[in-house]
Scaffold this active site. Sequence first.
Site, mmCIF file in Angstrom:
data_model
loop_
_atom_site.group_PDB
_atom_site.id
_atom_site.type_symbol
_atom_site.label_atom_id
_atom_site.label_comp_id
_atom_site.label_asym_id
_atom_site.label_seq_id
_atom_site.Cartn_x
_atom_site.Cartn_y
_atom_site.Cartn_z
ATOM 1 N N ARG A 35 1.078 -1.360 0.080
ATOM 2 C CA ARG A 35 -0.037 0.009 0.065
ATOM 3 C C ARG A 35 0.896 1.287 -0.031
ATOM 4 O O ARG A 35 1.874 1.437 0.519
ATOM 5 C CB ARG A 35 -0.783 0.003 1.219
ATOM 6 C CG ARG A 35 -2.043 -1.113 1.285
ATOM 7 C CD ARG A 35 -2.670 -1.191 2.436
ATOM 8 N NE ARG A 35 -3.652 -2.076 2.415
ATOM 9 C CZ ARG A 35 -3.497 -3.494 2.347
ATOM 10 N NH1 ARG A 35 -2.449 -3.982 2.721
ATOM 11 N NH2 ARG A 35 -4.544 -4.381 2.265
ATOM 12 N N HIS A 88 -0.829 -2.730 -4.448
ATOM 13 C CA HIS A 88 -0.497 -3.760 -5.399
ATOM 14 C C HIS A 88 -0.418 -3.008 -6.875
ATOM 15 O O HIS A 88 -0.824 -3.799 -7.782
ATOM 16 C CB HIS A 88 -1.045 -4.896 -5.195
ATOM 17 C CG HIS A 88 -0.862 -5.621 -4.024
ATOM 18 N ND1 HIS A 88 0.305 -5.510 -3.393
ATOM 19 C CD2 HIS A 88 -1.775 -6.582 -3.316
ATOM 20 C CE1 HIS A 88 0.269 -6.394 -2.301
ATOM 21 N NE2 HIS A 88 -0.789 -7.066 -2.247
ATOM 22 N N HIS A 142 2.939 -12.735 -5.482
ATOM 23 C CA HIS A 142 1.976 -12.850 -4.744
ATOM 24 C C HIS A 142 1.369 -14.420 -4.553
ATOM 25 O O HIS A 142 0.170 -14.338 -4.549
ATOM 26 C CB HIS A 142 0.839 -11.768 -4.734
ATOM 27 C CG HIS A 142 0.038 -11.544 -3.631
ATOM 28 N ND1 HIS A 142 -0.752 -12.257 -2.758
ATOM 29 C CD2 HIS A 142 -0.017 -10.223 -3.081
ATOM 30 C CE1 HIS A 142 -1.317 -11.790 -1.779
ATOM 31 N NE2 HIS A 142 -1.074 -10.406 -2.021
ATOM 32 N N ASP A 171 -1.610 -9.778 8.433
ATOM 33 C CA ASP A 171 -1.425 -9.039 7.094
ATOM 34 C C ASP A 171 -0.635 -7.748 7.267
ATOM 35 O O ASP A 171 -0.902 -6.540 7.240
ATOM 36 C CB ASP A 171 -2.970 -8.755 6.760
ATOM 37 C CG ASP A 171 -2.852 -8.203 5.287
ATOM 38 O OD1 ASP A 171 -1.797 -8.184 4.734
ATOM 39 O OD2 ASP A 171 -3.888 -7.877 4.695
ATOM 40 N N GLU A 186 5.083 -12.230 1.100
ATOM 41 C CA GLU A 186 5.350 -11.345 0.143
ATOM 42 C C GLU A 186 6.673 -10.826 0.235
ATOM 43 O O GLU A 186 6.957 -9.824 1.189
ATOM 44 C CB GLU A 186 4.265 -10.513 -0.294
ATOM 45 C CG GLU A 186 2.922 -11.149 -0.495
ATOM 46 C CD GLU A 186 1.780 -10.289 -0.028
ATOM 47 O OE1 GLU A 186 1.796 -9.252 -0.602
ATOM 48 O OE2 GLU A 186 1.183 -10.547 0.589
HETATM 49 C C1 GLA Z 1 -2.135 -8.253 0.215
HETATM 50 C C2 GLA Z 1 -2.448 -7.324 1.166
HETATM 51 C C3 GLA Z 1 -3.823 -7.847 1.700
HETATM 52 C C4 GLA Z 1 -4.742 -8.290 0.580
HETATM 53 C C5 GLA Z 1 -4.069 -9.228 -0.399
HETATM 54 C C6 GLA Z 1 -4.998 -9.576 -1.521
HETATM 55 O O1 GLA Z 1 -1.313 -9.346 1.014
HETATM 56 O O2 GLA Z 1 -1.833 -6.886 2.240
HETATM 57 O O3 GLA Z 1 -4.299 -6.839 2.455
HETATM 58 O O4 GLA Z 1 -5.227 -7.178 0.001
HETATM 59 O O5 GLA Z 1 -2.932 -8.838 -0.631
HETATM 60 O O6 GLA Z 1 -6.170 -9.939 -1.069
#
Ligand code: GLA
Length: 391
Positions: free
Chosen positions: A124, A149, A220, A292, A356
């Site tokens: 982000r 992304h 990803h 996350d 990631e």
């Molecule tokens: C990343 C983001 C998550 C989500 C995934 C896709 O990992 O950090 O919040 O958006 O991609 O769903």
Amino acid sequence: MKKKTFIFYLTSLIISSIYLFGCNNTSKNIKKTTMSDNSAQIALPKPEGFEKIIDGKQTHYFNLKNKNGVQASFTNYGAHLVGLLIPDKSGKLIDVVVGFNDIDGYKKTLSAYYGATVGRYGNRIANGKFKLEGKSYTLFINNKPNTLHGGKKGFNDVVWDAKQINNNEVQFTYLSKDLEEGYPGNLNCTVTYELTEDNAVKISYEATTDKTTVINLTNHSYFNLNGIGSGNILNHIVQIKAANFTPVDENLIPTGEIKPVVGTSFDFLLPTEIGKRIDEKNEQILFGKGYDHNFVLDKHEINQPIATIVGDISGIKMEIFTSEPGIQFYSGNFMNGANEEIGGQKDLNRSAFAMETQHFPDSPNKPQFPTTVLKPGEVYKSLTIYRFKSN
Ligand code: GLA
């Protein structure tokens, strides 16, 4: 033999041949697996589903195979990893990444980024804005109130040029034009996937630009090391060599702090089950709806694994090596069972996880984080290796 009896025998022979040979070939299309079956998928998609013309460009399917029978499949649509067959502890090959039978499956699930190459900026950027050399840039908001992304049509949704270098390597290149998705500079990107003889998928990225820009490429893929379709990943054991992480606000933008993991739900310094603390009632876990978050990797060399994940049923161990300073551990919290994966099972909540490798989220607005700026004359290089062992 009478004519009727002959026809009877002939028909039985044809039916049993179809059963014996045909079923094997088409099992991935007809087999429906549910979470309770606990039976991992062994299917790779068929090439036909990946032969398309998209945005006027031809898409293809590429399959790499090593001497151990490990197979990795890719498409130049979004430079996706679409399937990965790895032997489990009994030697049986199982598919450990979530994938779909055809490009339409990927088109339908774009916002989940299954198996995709993510860019120009993975993760982000706050409010879709950043400043560079005194100029302000505005990006598309696709994850309110932020850009995520790559924006509206990221690198996961474009057709890359493709070249199979040899039996073990396939290379994708893409020119992202100046101001595509709002980012400055013509960016020439290359992603090379190699399947090695020691059962690793090696991903090398390179890029150059003609204007100062920001870049953060990642892969990803969603892994389930017990095999996709085998259930949730909560009993997988994870170790991440990260003494710190970057806490986030309610929109998953880092606050800018670098906080120790010790004593928190984010301490994976020792091998720990994913599910052990995933539903704890603290702010960070609630913001992420689970994991996350970006982990700040301890100082490491490329030949030292920065994370290890083990499938509790299969015994498959994945080691991750990277040149990047961070890793986003995402526990599949937004997976909602709306999509049918290869094999027919649904993409159920937390039935796979992503790791990631990356620079930190929102780095363009956080001068204290390692820089994501790329200038003309420089070469962006990044390397990530997912290596698999079966115990
Ligand atoms: C990343 C983001 C998550 C989500 C995934 C896709 O990992 O950090 O919040 O958006 O991609 O769903």
